[in-house]
Design an enzyme around this catalytic site. Structure first.
Site, PDB file in Angstrom:
ATOM      1  N   ASP A  67     -80.819 -66.392   8.060  1.00  0.00           N
ATOM      2  CA  ASP A  67     -80.469 -67.206   6.886  1.00  0.00           C
ATOM      3  C   ASP A  67     -79.019 -67.688   6.964  1.00  0.00           C
ATOM      4  O   ASP A  67     -78.278 -67.312   7.877  1.00  0.00           O
ATOM      5  CB  ASP A  67     -80.734 -66.430   5.575  1.00  0.00           C
ATOM      6  CG  ASP A  67     -80.273 -64.975   5.625  1.00  0.00           C
ATOM      7  OD1 ASP A  67     -79.529 -64.621   6.556  1.00  0.00           O
ATOM      8  OD2 ASP A  67     -80.651 -64.195   4.742  1.00  0.00           O
ATOM      9  N   ASN A 136     -82.893 -55.886  -4.952  1.00  0.00           N
ATOM     10  CA  ASN A 136     -84.052 -56.418  -5.684  1.00  0.00           C
ATOM     11  C   ASN A 136     -85.265 -56.608  -4.771  1.00  0.00           C
ATOM     12  O   ASN A 136     -86.242 -57.235  -5.151  1.00  0.00           O
ATOM     13  CB  ASN A 136     -83.684 -57.750  -6.359  1.00  0.00           C
ATOM     14  CG  ASN A 136     -83.233 -58.803  -5.348  1.00  0.00           C
ATOM     15  OD1 ASN A 136     -83.341 -58.604  -4.148  1.00  0.00           O
ATOM     16  ND2 ASN A 136     -82.735 -59.920  -5.837  1.00  0.00           N
ATOM     17  N   HIS A 138     -85.301 -58.229  -1.873  1.00  0.00           N
ATOM     18  CA  HIS A 138     -85.359 -59.464  -1.081  1.00  0.00           C
ATOM     19  C   HIS A 138     -85.258 -59.175   0.415  1.00  0.00           C
ATOM     20  O   HIS A 138     -84.662 -58.185   0.829  1.00  0.00           O
ATOM     21  CB  HIS A 138     -84.306 -60.502  -1.537  1.00  0.00           C
ATOM     22  CG  HIS A 138     -82.889 -60.215  -1.172  1.00  0.00           C
ATOM     23  ND1 HIS A 138     -81.826 -60.595  -1.956  1.00  0.00           N
ATOM     24  CD2 HIS A 138     -82.327 -59.597  -0.099  1.00  0.00           C
ATOM     25  CE1 HIS A 138     -80.700 -60.240  -1.374  1.00  0.00           C
ATOM     26  NE2 HIS A 138     -80.976 -59.629  -0.252  1.00  0.00           N
ATOM     27  N   GLU A 143     -85.813 -64.314  -2.470  1.00  0.00           N
ATOM     28  CA  GLU A 143     -85.604 -63.541  -3.686  1.00  0.00           C
ATOM     29  C   GLU A 143     -86.953 -63.266  -4.373  1.00  0.00           C
ATOM     30  O   GLU A 143     -87.948 -63.921  -4.059  1.00  0.00           O
ATOM     31  CB  GLU A 143     -84.692 -64.339  -4.634  1.00  0.00           C
ATOM     32  CG  GLU A 143     -83.309 -64.652  -4.058  1.00  0.00           C
ATOM     33  CD  GLU A 143     -82.354 -63.465  -4.091  1.00  0.00           C
ATOM     34  OE1 GLU A 143     -82.804 -62.306  -4.025  1.00  0.00           O
ATOM     35  OE2 GLU A 143     -81.138 -63.696  -4.164  1.00  0.00           O
TER      36      GLU A 143
HETATM   37  C1  F6R Z   1     -78.701 -61.111   5.337  1.00  0.00           C
HETATM   38  C2  F6R Z   1     -79.929 -61.010   4.562  1.00  0.00           C
HETATM   39  C3  F6R Z   1     -80.065 -60.133   3.366  1.00  0.00           C
HETATM   40  C4  F6R Z   1     -79.485 -58.729   3.604  1.00  0.00           C
HETATM   41  C5  F6R Z   1     -79.606 -57.874   2.338  1.00  0.00           C
HETATM   42  C6  F6R Z   1     -78.958 -56.524   2.501  1.00  0.00           C
HETATM   43  O1  F6R Z   1     -78.873 -61.984   6.423  1.00  0.00           O
HETATM   44  O2  F6R Z   1     -80.836 -61.685   4.890  1.00  0.00           O
HETATM   45  O3  F6R Z   1     -81.418 -60.024   3.034  1.00  0.00           O
HETATM   46  O4  F6R Z   1     -80.145 -58.137   4.662  1.00  0.00           O
HETATM   47  O5  F6R Z   1     -79.037 -58.537   1.258  1.00  0.00           O
HETATM   48  O6  F6R Z   1     -77.600 -56.685   2.718  1.00  0.00           O
HETATM   49  P1  F6R Z   1     -76.663 -55.449   3.098  1.00  0.00           P
HETATM   50  O7  F6R Z   1     -77.109 -54.989   4.434  1.00  0.00           O
HETATM   51  O8  F6R Z   1     -75.271 -56.023   3.131  1.00  0.00           O
HETATM   52  O9  F6R Z   1     -76.869 -54.434   2.036  1.00  0.00           O
END
Ligand code: F6R
Length: 262
Positions: A67, A136, A138, A143
């Site tokens: 992403d 959440n 995701h 989301e």
């Molecule tokens: C990042 C992504 C997000 C993260 C998620 C957890 O490329 O796609 O889905 O993997 O928000 O983030 P951290 O690892 O920082 O807790």
């Protein structure tokens, strides 16, 4: 769905790295899908170490970023392109032509997303997709309420995610409101998916994803439908699971017989 519970973050990274390394030994032109964020950092560090020790070579490896924030230039310190460069690519011999990124400022968003999907397909699909998980539930920037069949597209970030990611920016207002992300359908097309989660603040999302119903309100729960998923988590992230001892038993017994299976 294989649930691997480790004692700490270090062990999560060791196990994930080992799986990637083994897969690379079988297929040197491995196609990787890579998440950013805090959680996979330790894995990327260990992969770089394997390269530095001469145990892994990236000359044929292909990488797709999961992403990207919309509106950020590639060299913006908070862009995911920059993150991947700084934490992984620049330390290995991966070829520039084998690195694929979602652009923060594409000329045409729709065309760019379609081309990204085509590139993945033309390269034979993603062999291993690395994922983190949001509080959440995701995955990528899909989301809650994202279509479970979605493909790469533009998404609006939730207030919760903007709040969580504000730690990486100077001010909360600087966090982009939109992003590009591989869709849930895109992620589900990967041959193997490894989801990593560490810490108590991920325990609810982990519980709902593994033991809850499959629902668009918890995007990671769709992984229950994938034939090759490894969820690698530490004790804290696993703290709400009701079948923890069972997962541990299954994994330990699999470890015992793995020499016969490999
Ligand atoms: C990042 C992504 C997000 C993260 C998620 C957890 O490329 O796609 O889905 O993997 O928000 O983030 P951290 O690892 O920082 O807790």
């Amino acid at each position: 769905m294989e649930v691997i519970i480790t004692s700490n973050y270090e062990e999560i990274c060791e196990k994930a790295t080992r799986i990637i390394h083994q897969a690379w030994k079988r297929k040197n032109n491995l196609v990787l899908g890579l998440a950013t964020g805090k959680t996979p950092l330790g894995v990327y560090k260990k992969i770089v170490e394997l390269y530095e020790n001469g145990e892994m070579d990236f000359s044929q490896v292909v990488a797709f970023t999961l992403d990207e924030y919309l509106g950020l230039e590639e060299n913006h310190p908070q862009s995911f392109a920059y993150y991947m460069e700084k934490n992984f690519y620049q330390h290995t011999n991966i070829k520039e032509e084998n690195i694929f990124r979602l652009e923060g400022k594409p000329e045409n968003i729709k065309t760019h997303c379609q081309e990204y999907e085509e590139k993945i397909k033309n390269l034979g699909g993603i062999d291993i997709q690395i994922l983190g998980i949001g509080r959440n539930g995701h995955i990528g920037f899909n989301e809650p309420s994202s279509s479970l069949a979605s493909r790469t597209r533009v998404k609006t970030l939730t207030r919760e995610t903007i709040g969580d990611n504000a730690r990486f920016f100077k001010n909360r207002e600087d966090v982009p409101r939109f992003c590009l992300t591989m869709g849930i359908g895109t992620v589900m097309d990967a041959k193997m998916i490894i989801l990593l989660a560490s810490g108590k603040n991920k325990s609810e999302a982990v519980f709902k994803s593994i033991e809850g119903p499959v629902t668009a309100m918890v995007p990671a729960s769709v992984l229950q439908l994938h034939p090759q998923v490894k969820i690698i988590i530490d004790e804290e992230a696993s703290s709400l699971l009701t079948r923890k001892e069972y997962y541990k038993w299954v994994y330990q017994n699999k470890e015992k017989v793995k020499d016969f299976l490999e």
